[in-house]
Design a protein around this motif. Structure first.
Motif, PDB file in Angstrom:
ATOM      1  N   PRO A 194       2.820  15.494   5.833  1.00  8.17           N
ATOM      2  CA  PRO A 194       1.918  14.585   6.551  1.00  8.17           C
ATOM      3  C   PRO A 194       1.996  13.168   5.992  1.00  8.17           C
ATOM      4  N   ALA A 195       1.771  12.183   6.868  1.00 10.13           N
ATOM      5  CA  ALA A 195       1.733  10.769   6.444  1.00 10.13           C
ATOM      6  C   ALA A 195       0.295  10.388   6.112  1.00 10.13           C
ATOM      7  N   ARG A 196       0.092   9.669   5.011  1.00  9.82           N
ATOM      8  CA  ARG A 196      -1.235   9.269   4.568  1.00  9.82           C
ATOM      9  C   ARG A 196      -1.282   7.760   4.349  1.00  9.82           C
ATOM     10  N   LEU A 197      -2.482   7.203   4.410  1.00  9.23           N
ATOM     11  CA  LEU A 197      -2.742   5.810   4.063  1.00  9.23           C
ATOM     12  C   LEU A 197      -3.735   5.813   2.911  1.00  9.23           C
ATOM     13  N   GLY A 198      -3.319   5.247   1.769  1.00 10.56           N
ATOM     14  CA  GLY A 198      -4.204   5.161   0.620  1.00 10.56           C
ATOM     15  C   GLY A 198      -4.412   3.709   0.217  1.00 10.56           C
ATOM     16  N   ALA A 199      -5.573   3.412  -0.404  1.00 11.49           N
ATOM     17  CA  ALA A 199      -5.856   2.050  -0.881  1.00 11.49           C
ATOM     18  C   ALA A 199      -6.780   2.135  -2.083  1.00 11.49           C
TER      19      ALA A 199
END
Length: 803
Positions: free
Chosen positions: A594-599
């Motif tokens: 899965p593709a994730r967006l983290g910050a």
């Protein structure tokens, strides 16, 4: 493959005419050679009761038999069969009935008129028995024809089965195909026998010496049987399939083979020595006498079924003469096994002795269906031969079936077939054929074929199945064409670039980390042992010991970036990363990706200047990042909640989850102090983790625009005093729902705790904007909606207006 159509309808209830079904199957890969009528002459053969038997006046061996075959329907028939007595119910062929090459007519026999013919089983073509008239059940309805009385087959379809479609060599296999084509359910026969007595393991043991050639062997025992003929309808169906009926036990094995596609063998249990079954390879030159009473010289590698003393069957090809079912047999050992197709093909070809069983084993059968077929056979033997079924079965299964994982792209499949397809039209045919299907993303699926479909080995095989079930005749005729223009970027790429632009526009820098991780990272995150993020993929040849696993989360990499920045005296950190994580799937070498967006953000909310203080970032700042991102992507339906508890690496007080409807988009919050300490970080860090794949789905494909408002807004403020446990987001959401049709926006402008408010209470200030698109609003129009909304908030949250 001969398919009796009445039998087929017991598996799948279709309404097509016979020829229409044949055309449908032929167009989708199962070529129908023809449909042959069967038992057509028996529609004028009816059940009749003998009411009188008199001697023929002109012949010593003939009788005048008066029969009744309906209400007040009687006639006299001249008959020479022995044992004819009043009260018997027998078949009566009326004038016009065709029995083979004979057409029954009214005739005078030795001077006496005979109207019809009383028949034996051989006269009717049902068996070779010609010892007397066929006995019908005493309660058979008089006048009913034999086709309806015994549910005899009236039409048989002949299908040419290609070598790769072993699954279609049974009634269940053809029914599955018909059900998939017509969208109909398929009914399985009852395979659960009534069991009694000792366990099967007390009767027999199974030892497999060559699991590669025999991955599974199931043995079941039935005792107390009585050998005899099978019921008439069974013999009729076997004959319709081209199989010669023998006796009720052997007929069961053939019946189940034609029904479920599983070849079976029935051993005389009393002839099995040990009692034990040993599956082994033959020795070079070893001799064995098969059921056809021929001595066979075997070669090394041929598979034998043996007891403790001798071979009793040539695996998958033919049984042995020394263990066949005979008239005096009283107990049966049922064999239901899976044999390696290559091994059976080599043996049958070398010995030149193909059989119905070897024909199916050579093409591959359902390894998972052995136990079901053995249960079905035991049930039928107990019903047709009066046997008692031992409890359970001996199931030796050293090499269980593992379905291959096949990935398929919907867009590539559509391009390959030259048509338009969506996810549903691609998945539906595969699921109808029994494949397990999971959606990977908007374009890709993963599919696992059932054990029956041994021909499905590559993604292109799935493309063929989709095309077959849609129907080759449904595809448009198009000429091949080429294009030299650049291919537009995939939607995932477009949204990913938009996310990058939004995040950098909000002041965050992009981090690019390795996809590899440290083996201790998951421990530092305090992940539970049952957490999927513990399912790591270890690298065979890692760059270093510190990067020996594929990452399952973006957080450790981003925390490492924070630590490095702090080490270089960069105190204010705000960065993000878009990338894939990798979750292992058991023994499958291909992980879930899965593709994730983290910050992460840490330090001051904004640089120090003469007009601003030194405000540290807080939960509201990381929440503002999410809101800015959602607005930039055009996602309107989202909300923040505190439910289900925080992640183990987050602070127990400061955390939120982001939802779109009931779909979880991700989480945000303060990283726990202990986790920061393990990463050598000594200051607060806020983190967010969003599902990038879900953001792609939620983002509208086209932006929508509205004209600038021509009329002014009417603003209203309200301050509610509610319990400290009430989330401000819940108050906002309720205000939006109850604000009325003229409400355009609701904003939170103040949260206050302290005197003069009581302890445990807080003030939530809301600012509401009302506007109409076609006029300037008046107080009379706004006040009712506003008052109704305030009353709803006070009732919902047990609040009060702040003075």
């Amino acid at each position: 493959m001969l398919v009796p159509l009445k039998w087929l309808r017991q598996f799948v209830k279709y309404d097509l005419a016979d020829q229409d079904l044949a055309d449908l199957l032929s167009l989708t890969g199962l070529e129908v050679d023809g449909i042959e009528p069967r038992n057509q002459g028996l529609d004028l053969v009816v059940a009749a009761k003998i009411i009188a038997v008199d001697d023929h006046p002109n012949a010593d061996r003939l009788h005048l038999v008066t029969v009744e075959y309906g209400a007040d329907e009687t006639r006299t028939v001249v008959c020479g069969a022995p044992g004819v007595e009043p009260g018997q119910v027998v078949p009566l062929a009326l004038e016009g009935a065709k029995l083979g090459d004979i057409t029954v007519k009214k005739a005078k026999i030795r001077g006496v008129e005979s109207r019809g013919m009383l028949c034996s089983e051989r006269d009717l073509g049902l068996s070779d028995d010609h010892g007397g008239l066929m006995a019908l059940p005493a309660d058979a309805p008089l006048g009913q024809n034999l086709v309806d009385l015994f549910d005899l087959e009236t039409a048989v379809m002949e299908i040419s089965i290609t070598p790769n479609r072993g699954d279609a060599l049974s009634m269940l296999g053809v029914a599955t195909e018909v059900g998939a084509l017509l969208g109909l359910p398929v009914s399985l026969p009852d395979c659960q026998p009534v069991e009694d007595g000792k366990d099967a393991a007390e009767y027999i043991q199974v030892q497999i010496d060559d699991p590669e050639s025999c991955p599974r062997y199931v043995a079941k025992v039935v005792e107390g049987i009585k050998i005899g003929p099978s019921p008439l309808w069974v013999r009729d169906r076997l004959q319709a399939c081209g199989v010669r009926p023998i006796n009720n036990i052997v007929d069961v094995t053939n019946f189940v083979m034609m029904e479920l596609g599983q070849p079976l063998h029935a051993f005389d249990y009393g002839q099995v020595g040990g009692p034990k079954i040993i599956v082994r390879q033959a020795a070079e030159g070893e001799g064995f006498t098969t059921l056809d009473n021929k001595e066979r010289k075997l070669e090394q590698g041929m598979l034998l079924i043996c007891d403790t003393q001798r071979p009793v069957a040539l695996a998958g090809v033919m049984g042995g003469l020394n263990s066949e079912i005979e008239e005096h047999s009283t107990a049966v050992l049922i064999e239901a096994a899976f044999f390696n197709p290559t091994s059976i093909r080599r043996t049958a070809k070398h010995l030149n002795m193909g059989s119905e069983s070897s024909y199916r084993f050579e093409r591959g059968i359902n390894r998972e269906g052995c136990l079901r077929a053995a249960g079905r056979a035991a049930k039928l033997m107990s019903e047709w031969a009066g046997g008692t079924v031992a409890k359970g079965a001996v199931d030796a299964y050293p090499l269980p079936y593992e379905a291959p994982r096949l990935e398929l792209s919907v867009s590539r499949t559509a391009a390959f077939l030259g048509t338009e397809l969506d996810m549903d039209s691609t998945v539906r045919p595969l699921e109808a054929l029994g494949l397990k299907v999971e959606q990977i993303d908007d374009d890709r699926i993963a599919a696992w074929p059932p054990a029956t479909r041994t021909d499905l080995e590559r993604p292109v095989d799935l493309t063929e199945e989709v095309a077959r079930l849609i129907g080759y005749d449904k595809f448009p005729f198009t000429m091949p064409s080429g294009s030299i223009m650049a291919k537009p970027r995939a939607r995932e790429q477009v949204i990913r670039e938009r996310v990058r632009d939004i995040m950098t526009g909000h002041g965050l820098d992009e981090a690019i980390n390795y996809s590899f991780g440290h083996p201790e990272w998951n421990d530092k995150l305090r992940l539970a042992e049952s957490d999927d993020r513990r399912k790591v993929v270890n690298l065979t040849n890692p760059l270093s010991e510190d990067l020996s696993q594929l990452r399952t989360s973006l957080l450790p990499g981003l925390l490492s970036c924070v630590r490095r920045n702090l080490g270089h005296r960069v105190q204010d950190v705000a960065m993000f990363e878009v990338g894939k994580v990798f979750i292992a799937r058991g023994d499958n070498p291909q992980p879930f990706e899965p593709a994730r967006l983290g910050a992460v953000i840490s330090g001051l909310a904004q640089p120090v200047s003469w007009f601003s203080g030194e405000a540290e970032v807080s939960l509201s700042h990381i929440r503002g990042v999410v809101e800015y991102l959602m607005n930039g992507l055009g996602i309107k339906d989202y909300s923040f909640r505190q439910d289900g508890g925080p992640q183990p690496y987050m602070d127990h007080e400061q955390w939120l989850r982001v939802y779109s409807g009931d779909s979880l988009i991700g989480e945000l919050g303060l990283v726990a102090k202990g986790v920061c300490a393990d990463f050598d970080i000594k200051r607060p860090v806020y983190y967010l983790d969003l599902d990038q794949d879900l953001l792609v789905q939620l983002s509208p494909e086209r932006a929508s625009f509205r004209h600038l408002p021509r009329y002014p807004e009417v603003m209203r403020d309200v301050a509610l005093v509610v319990d400290d446990s009430v989330a401000a987001g819940e108050v906002l959401e309720t205000a939006r729902q109850k604000g009325g049709r003229l409400l355009r926006s609701v904003e939170l402008f103040d949260i206050y705790k302290g005197k003069p408010l009581p302890k445990g209470r807080k003030s939530v200030g809301l600012r509401l904007a009302y506007r109409a698109d076609d006029r300037t609003l008046t107080e009379e129009e706004v006040v009712p909606d506003f008052d109704a909304m305030v009353e709803a908030l006070l009732g919902e949250f047990q609040g009060e207006l702040r003075g």
